[in-house]
Design a protein around this motif. Structure first.
Motif, mmCIF file in Angstrom:
data_model
loop_
_atom_site.group_PDB
_atom_site.id
_atom_site.type_symbol
_atom_site.label_atom_id
_atom_site.label_comp_id
_atom_site.label_asym_id
_atom_site.label_seq_id
_atom_site.Cartn_x
_atom_site.Cartn_y
_atom_site.Cartn_z
ATOM 1 N N GLY A 121 -5.092 0.088 5.391
ATOM 2 C CA GLY A 121 -4.347 -1.097 5.787
ATOM 3 C C GLY A 121 -5.139 -1.996 6.716
ATOM 4 N N VAL A 174 -0.321 -6.885 4.721
ATOM 5 C CA VAL A 174 -0.131 -5.555 4.169
ATOM 6 C C VAL A 174 1.201 -4.980 4.648
ATOM 7 N N SER A 175 1.897 -4.348 3.709
ATOM 8 C CA SER A 175 3.042 -3.500 4.053
ATOM 9 C C SER A 175 2.800 -2.153 3.385
ATOM 10 N N THR A 176 3.365 -1.099 3.932
ATOM 11 C CA THR A 176 3.063 0.246 3.454
ATOM 12 C C THR A 176 4.342 0.987 3.084
ATOM 13 N N SER A 184 -1.740 1.991 -5.029
ATOM 14 C CA SER A 184 -0.986 3.241 -4.920
ATOM 15 C C SER A 184 -1.869 4.463 -5.132
ATOM 16 N N ALA A 236 8.416 2.846 -2.306
ATOM 17 C CA ALA A 236 7.802 1.611 -2.798
ATOM 18 C C ALA A 236 8.662 0.961 -3.880
ATOM 19 N N ARG A 247 -3.007 5.293 5.099
ATOM 20 C CA ARG A 247 -2.293 4.004 5.200
ATOM 21 C C ARG A 247 -2.831 3.175 6.355
ATOM 22 N N ARG A 248 -3.118 3.821 7.487
ATOM 23 C CA ARG A 248 -3.626 3.069 8.632
ATOM 24 C C ARG A 248 -5.045 2.571 8.382
ATOM 25 N N SER A 282 5.486 5.283 2.110
ATOM 26 C CA SER A 282 4.995 6.649 2.212
ATOM 27 C C SER A 282 4.993 7.395 0.888
ATOM 28 N N LEU A 325 0.852 -1.187 0.000
ATOM 29 C CA LEU A 325 0.000 0.000 0.000
ATOM 30 C C LEU A 325 0.891 1.240 0.000
ATOM 31 N N VAL A 326 0.701 2.107 -0.994
ATOM 32 C CA VAL A 326 1.551 3.281 -1.160
ATOM 33 C C VAL A 326 0.674 4.525 -1.074
ATOM 34 N N ASP A 327 0.936 5.355 -0.054
ATOM 35 C CA ASP A 327 0.179 6.606 0.101
ATOM 36 C C ASP A 327 0.963 7.521 1.025
#
Length: 906
Positions: free
Chosen positions: A797, A807-809, A831, A816, A793-794, A811, A785-787
């Motif tokens: 996610g 899930v991995s994030t 994304s 990413a 993201r929280r 920033s 997850l890209v944001d």
């Protein structure tokens, strides 16, 4: 005459539209009444109408800040107070001249207001038309007495709206009370449905404006603004709740005043309430602006349905009731005869018991023979237990020979008793058969009577469709951009459908006028007339009403529908790209979806078609829609004429009985081989064992669904029954595949419940179960997850983790990409577009340039839902495009479809 406060001209476009609507309705009524003055038999009624309409215009013009129009209306009202002295042939010409001049002045003022100008010099215009001289001439040639002003006010008072508009109030009053109750209940629910509340307020406002009750339209508009702001998170519901409650109390007061239960008009409270709402929406404290006037106790409005019944029809129903009374008397006689048969049967039963008891005492227990007679003594020669034994008589009887005196042993006596009992039973059986036969005839006649009475009662509830379409004609007369034609107004519908059907048709006509409008040049280029042509066709066949609203306008804008569906988060770009135009047209039924360019009084709220579909569904009907760009749109409402009593087909599912409306049954057949694709197996739904032989029932679905027919698997078709439908109730009401419940009797006369199925709900239940199965994410699926927003993201996610993903994030796009190139595993990339260092477009291009990640599913989720952004993302290789914030079920559905193994699960 009540004094009217003067206020500055309002600049509120919606209030102006409400005033123009009501004032033009008054002018139309004045014109009709002026014509009726020339008919002697109608003159008295026409004079009364002129007084009522003048009073109404006087109050409305003053309320909306048009003092000169109010003053001219007050002059007419004052003249009409002496109408008892004007009911003569000589007064009609000069009175007509005054009225025509006044209507010319008011119409001119309305035209100026419609063009965003002031009302103009209405008084000077009336003077230039020689109006005052005509009034003087009337007073000189037709002397009549006017009541003292104060006495008139005290004795007659202000005519209530419900009295002035009795025909309108008959439908509108219950509808307004129902909407108010729905708002009050929904507002204080555990989880208020803001969309439904907003829709109810919108309907209340529109209906009030439609019938000319401007005060209620103002309150409804203010509550609509509050609920709209709460729905859009511009203000919290907790903060808006007190003002919404105040608005509902004010609605009750307005309704009570309209019915004459409250004498004082709530004008000041309405203006204070609107000011308080405006203050809250602008971030101010509305507490100081709320009117200090204490609430007036208002009786709870009744929501009982009222219908007019022809006297001949009442006579027919009374004859049916008389037949029922006579049938009841005959059934009571049969009951008494059956009681006599039962008494005879009891007597025979007692004789059998006595004979059997004597026989048992004689042979089964010889030691207990009566009177101590030796065993084997015939029953007729045993001592009588009721009298002392006469031994001398017995000795003398023994001297008789067999031919001189018949003697009976035990078997003779028993055989005689059985013969007598058999004769008694034959007689009782014949009597019982006769009673049963007569009872069957009576029940058949009673069934005919009750069916006939049911038909008559159902017909008594029917009203002509013109009761619904009358306001539509008034609505069309106020418009200069279209022509409305209505066919089939003599069609009959259930009176309880009148209000919701009228509101639905108003929504459809408004949509046709707003979304179908074209420039005259555009229409001419397409070979069309200057004005938009709108037709309403109504027909009744097979117990169903079919109403089609058709226009020859521009048709639906499919591109705009897809764009709004994406922006609202209902569908993704991938799903929209696969939809045909026919499927896209159904997007108009999505809640909150509107293609209007801006929010106006008529459009832009996104509640029109959604409200229509829900209203029709509550009546047990459905909506179909077809549209062709540049040619127009046709929307058809299918409604049952009556819904309380219906014919159903009863089917067996294991040990259970279910039913469907006979009108929904398209066909039935034996299941031979595999079940049709997309079938619903009711045995699975009910948890019953499947029978060896199965059957398929083909049920009709609304065309608005993806499929026109739903196949349902059952174990057996039983019978066609006429039943009384009842709501499913609180306990079962949440099961959307039930449209109601009924009861039937088995062969023993015992009642048992039967569920009546809703095909659309069955289809949604099947689709939900299928989606649950398809969207069961494999535990190994990993999403990157890209944001750049930490909160996004929280939030997203956590939602993804609830779906079963890991899930991995990251920033931003740079982080990413570095993690992907470093070998971090990802089954899907989700994304944002706008991020620092590397935006979503750049990340997408870099990922597709990497051979190791060229096939990695990439989904863009952003607030930028424009066509330009979508096109570029898809060209760069995005697999799907979602508008932020994406609805959770949509997000789960689209990600599950792109993950490895989704095809196999499908």
């Amino acid at each position: 005459m009540t004094s009217v406060p003067t206020r500055p001209v309002t600049q509120d476009a919606e209030l102006t539209a409400s005033y123009l609507q009501d004032a033009r309705s008054v002018i139309a009524g004045l014109e009709d009444a002026t014509v009726d003055l020339w008919v002697p038999d109608q003159r008295s009624r026409a004079l009364d109408s002129l007084w009522v309409l003048s009073h109404r215009l006087h109050g409305t013009a003053g309320l909306y800040g048009h003092p000169q129009t109010a003053a001219l209306a007050a002059l007419l009202e004052r003249l009409m107070e002496g109408r008892a002295g004007l009911n003569s042939d000589s007064a009609v010409p000069i009175l007509t001249a005054i009225l025509e001049r006044a209507m010319t002045c008011v119409s001119s003022a309305l035209n100026r207001i419609e063009q965003d100008q002031s009302e103009g010099d209405v008084g000077l215009m009336f003077a230039s038309l020689d109006g005052p001289a005509q009034v003087t001439e009337l007073l000189r040639t037709q002397p009549f007495e006017l009541e003292a002003r104060q006495a008139h006010s005290e004795e007659q008072g202000e005519p209530p709206f419900a009295v002035v508009n009795a025909a309108i109030w008959e439908d509108f009053g219950p509808e307004a009370a129902e909407l108010t109750a729905a708002l009050r209940i929904g507002l204080h629910a555990d989880i208020p449905d803001l969309t439904a509340l907003f829709r109810a307020a919108h309907t209340l406002k529109g209906s009030s404006a439609m019938v000319g009750l401007a005060e209620l339209a103002e309150v409804g508009h203010a509550m609509e603004d509050l609920l709209g702001a709460a729905r859009e998170d511009a203000v919290t519901l907790d903060r808006a709740m007190p003002l919404i409650d105040d608005g509902l109390s004010l609605v009750d007061t307005v309704l009570a005043h309209a019915e004459g239960q409250v004498r004082e008009a709530p004008h000041a409270r309405i203006q204070a309430y609107r000011a308080a709402v405006a203050a809250l929406l602008s971030g101010q404290d509305p507490a100081t602006l709320v009117a200090a006037t204490p609430d007036v106790p208002v009786p709870a409005p009744e929501t009982r349905l009222s219908v007019r019944v022809d006297s001949s029809r009442l006579d027919g129903m009374l004859d049916d009731v008389a037949g029922l009374v006579a049938a009841r008397a005959r059934l009571n006689g049969l009951f008494l005869r059956q009681q006599q048969v039962a008494a005879s049967l009891d007597a025979a039963h007692e004789r059998v018991q006595r004979t059997v008891r004597d026989f048992e005492e004689r042979y089964l227990n010889p030691n207990l023979t009566p009177g101590g007679a030796p065993a084997g003594t015939p029953l007729d020669r045993q001592p009588d237990r009721r009298a002392p034994t006469d031994l001398g008589l017995q000795d003398r009887l023994a001297d008789f020979g067999a031919l001189e005196l018949d003697t009976y042993d035990d078997l003779n006596i028993l055989a005689r008793a059985v013969t007598e009992l058999s004769a008694d039973l034959v007689e009782i059986r014949a009597q019982t058969a006769q009673v049963i036969s007569t009872l069957g005839d009576e029940l058949t006649g009673l069934e005919k009577l009750t069916r006939q009475l049911r038909v008559e009662l159902s017909r008594a509830r029917l009203v002509p469709l013109e009761r619904v379409t009358a306001p539509l004609h008034r609505w069309a007369k106020r418009r200069t951009d279209l022509t409305l034609r209505i066919h089939g107004e003599d069609s009959l519908i259930d009176a309880q459908y009148a209000a919701p059907l009228g509101q639905s048709l108003l929504h459809l006509l408004t949509n046709a006028a707003v979304h179908g409008a074209q420039d005259p040049a555009e229409r001419a280029a397409q070979g069309k007339g200057t004005l938009l042509q709108v037709t309403v066709d109504a027909t009744v066949a097979d117990g169903h009403l079919r109403v089609t609203v058709r226009d020859d306008g521009r048709g639906l804008n499919f591109d705009a529908l897809r764009q709004r569906a994406l922006q609202s988060g209902h569908l993704s770009a991938g799903e929209l790209g696969k939809m045909t135009d026919e499927q896209t047209a159904q997007l108009v039924f999505l809640p909150g979806l509107s293609t209007a360019g801006q929010v106006t009084q008529e459009a832009g709220r996104g509640v029109g078609m959604d409200a229509v579909r829900d209203a029709v569904a509550r009546l047990g009907g459905r909506v179909t829609l077809t549209s062709r760009p540049g040619q127009g749109t046709a929307i058809t409402l299918h409604l049952p004429v009556a819904q309380q009593i219906a014919d159903v087909l009863v089917m067996r599912v294991g040990s259970q009985r279910v039913a469907v409306l006979a009108t929904q049954m398209q066909g039935m057949s034996v299941l031979d081989g595999e079940a049709p694709e997309g079938s619903v197996d009711l045995s699975v739904l009910w948890g019953e064992e499947r029978a060896g032989q199965r059957y398929v029932a083909r049920l009709a679905l609304p065309v608005t669904e993806d499929e026109g027919t739903l196949n349902v698997l059952v174990d057996e078709f039983l019978s066609l029954e006429e039943v009384v439908l009842r709501p499913a109730g609180t306990l079962l009401g949440g099961l959307e595949y039930l449209s109601g419940m009924t009861t039937l009797n088995d062969e023993h006369g015992h009642a048992y419940p039967v569920a009546v199925l809703n095909p659309s709900g069955l289809r949604r239940t099947r689709a939900a179960a299928r989606r649950t199965q398809l969207n069961a994410a494999p535990s190994a699926a990993h999403i990157l997850l890209v944001d750049d927003s930490l909160s996004v993201r929280r939030h997203v996610g956590r939602s993804l983790e609830r779906f079963g993903f890991t899930v991995s994030t990251a920033s931003d796009g740079q982080e990413a990409l570095e993690r992907l190139l470093a070998g971090e595993r990802a089954d899907l990339l989700l994304s944002d577009l706008e991020m620092p260092r590397m935006n979503g477009f750049e990340l997408l291009r870099a990922v597709r340039s990497s051979p190791a990640h060229a096939t990695l599913p990439v989904v863009i989720m952003t607030t930028r839902a424009g066509e330009k952004h979508q096109q570029l993302a898809l060209e760069l290789g995005a697999n799907d495009y979602l508008a932020k914030p994406a609805e959770e079920r949509l997000l789960q559905r689209r990600l599950g479809a792109l993950l490895p193994g989704a095809e196999g699960r499908a």
